[in-house]
Design a protein around this motif. Sequence first.
Motif, PDB file in Angstrom:
ATOM      1  N   TYR A 131      29.282  41.526  41.903  1.00  0.00           N
ATOM      2  CA  TYR A 131      29.716  40.469  42.155  1.00  0.00           C
ATOM      3  C   TYR A 131      28.594  39.394  41.841  1.00  0.00           C
ATOM      4  O   TYR A 131      27.656  39.943  41.967  1.00  0.00           O
ATOM      5  CB  TYR A 131      30.132  40.145  43.424  1.00  0.00           C
ATOM      6  N   ASN A 340      38.634  38.242  45.092  1.00  0.00           N
ATOM      7  CA  ASN A 340      37.410  38.247  45.465  1.00  0.00           C
ATOM      8  C   ASN A 340      37.346  36.659  45.337  1.00  0.00           C
ATOM      9  O   ASN A 340      37.379  35.810  45.135  1.00  0.00           O
ATOM     10  CB  ASN A 340      36.985  39.459  45.118  1.00  0.00           C
ATOM     11  N   HIS A 352      37.616  47.476  41.357  1.00  0.00           N
ATOM     12  CA  HIS A 352      36.970  46.326  40.665  1.00  0.00           C
ATOM     13  C   HIS A 352      37.438  46.012  39.850  1.00  0.00           C
ATOM     14  O   HIS A 352      36.985  46.107  38.841  1.00  0.00           O
ATOM     15  CB  HIS A 352      35.726  46.449  40.969  1.00  0.00           C
ATOM     16  N   HIS A 411      33.417  43.232  37.675  1.00  0.00           N
ATOM     17  CA  HIS A 411      31.887  42.832  37.331  1.00  0.00           C
ATOM     18  C   HIS A 411      31.764  44.230  36.577  1.00  0.00           C
ATOM     19  O   HIS A 411      32.072  45.051  36.321  1.00  0.00           O
ATOM     20  CB  HIS A 411      31.601  42.944  38.596  1.00  0.00           C
TER      21      HIS A 411
END
Length: 446
Positions: A131, A340, A352, A411
Amino acid sequence: MTFDSVKKIAAELAIDQAIKYISKDPEKNLPVLMDFVERVAVVPDHKESIKKLKDHFRDNPLIMEQTRRLCKNPKVLSNFFNSWVVDGILLGRPKREKIAAELGVSIPSLILIDPTAACNLHCEGCWAGEYNKTDHLEPELFSRIIDEAKQLGIHWIVLSGGEPFCYPYLLDVVAQHPDSVFMSYTNGTLIDEKVADRLADLANFSPAFSLEGWRGQTDARRGAGTFDKVVRAMDFLRERGVFFGASVTSMRYNIQELFSDAFIEFLVEKGVTYIWSFHYIPIGRQPNVELMLTPEQRLWMLSRVQELRRKKPVLIADFWNDGDHTKGCIAGGKHYFHINASGEVEPCAFVHFAVDNIRGKSLKEVLQNPLFKAYQKRQPFNENHLAPCPIIDTPSSLREIVQESNAHPTHSGAEQVLQGDVAVYLDNLSGNWREKANDYRAAYKK
């Protein structure tokens, strides 16, 4: 004043009186109180849970030592019971179920939030390591999420990162929400006596310290001196009666150490009351499938954790081996989801991908996003709940979910779990584990 408000006040008064009663003489009064609670419990699964807890107390007298420690700070006990039991279960659960029926999607019981992606350590294989480290939630946004959560009947907020204690507004925001309880995963290196004093005063915040085992294993992954700083922070919190736990990453090379009698007894002696065990998942910083548990190790953990629960005075949660207790995967907004530090709304700390951002949208709106709907219509992902996870147990489901919802990676590199060498490894590993899990289930039924 509404009827729910009256019920809330009455329940909180009852809990406050019960805690005072227990604190006077835990060994004598706690069993009496639990007998009473079991008799008056209305919901069958609540009654059964209380009975199991009573049996655990009876079979493990050492747990009274933990109870005495917790009674050092009755304010902590009162806040956690009021938020978890009264707001979270007695009043919160019916409220969440009513709203869920209206919206057509689940309302979770907790939210995992990263206030910041910044961290003062650089741990090998960190799940959040890719991240953007400058990402953070503005304190107003952070507080607004918590407010909206309470409106939905959600009073349990779990914090991660990054390192939550790198977030300069952390405890000020927590102080604005005394009717919620907070747990944070933390490396523990920033908890000094001043922070410990503040946590004792707030009395609604429980840190879970990240460890890989003894000093050698922990420092090898987290940096020299980390283990000693964690132990010192534990001492600060124990002296002040702050409720805290440990969070361990179960990897191929450390599970014998993590789940040894000696290490568990050390944690209990330090004052740890709960342990979260997360199996290593190959996402984040430099994913390494060689760190993942083998099917044989995962099977060993299944029986070993059950053994430790029977004989050690500490709560141990074994993700993902506790699928039977949770009836499969709890992510995707079913029981929890992840926001997040950039505001992206992810189904899980380890998945993610996102289609929505909390900035500019309400919590109620993002809970209805197509990614969560694709998740929930497939849950549980396996009939055998010992294989609950769409990442490591049924990777094909995760690919379908991402494609169906048109979700984007949050990401660079997050897509490796869907394609390439990591994906091939997960397909093979998941097949091997499902075979062992099915054999175990068949033997257990006999």
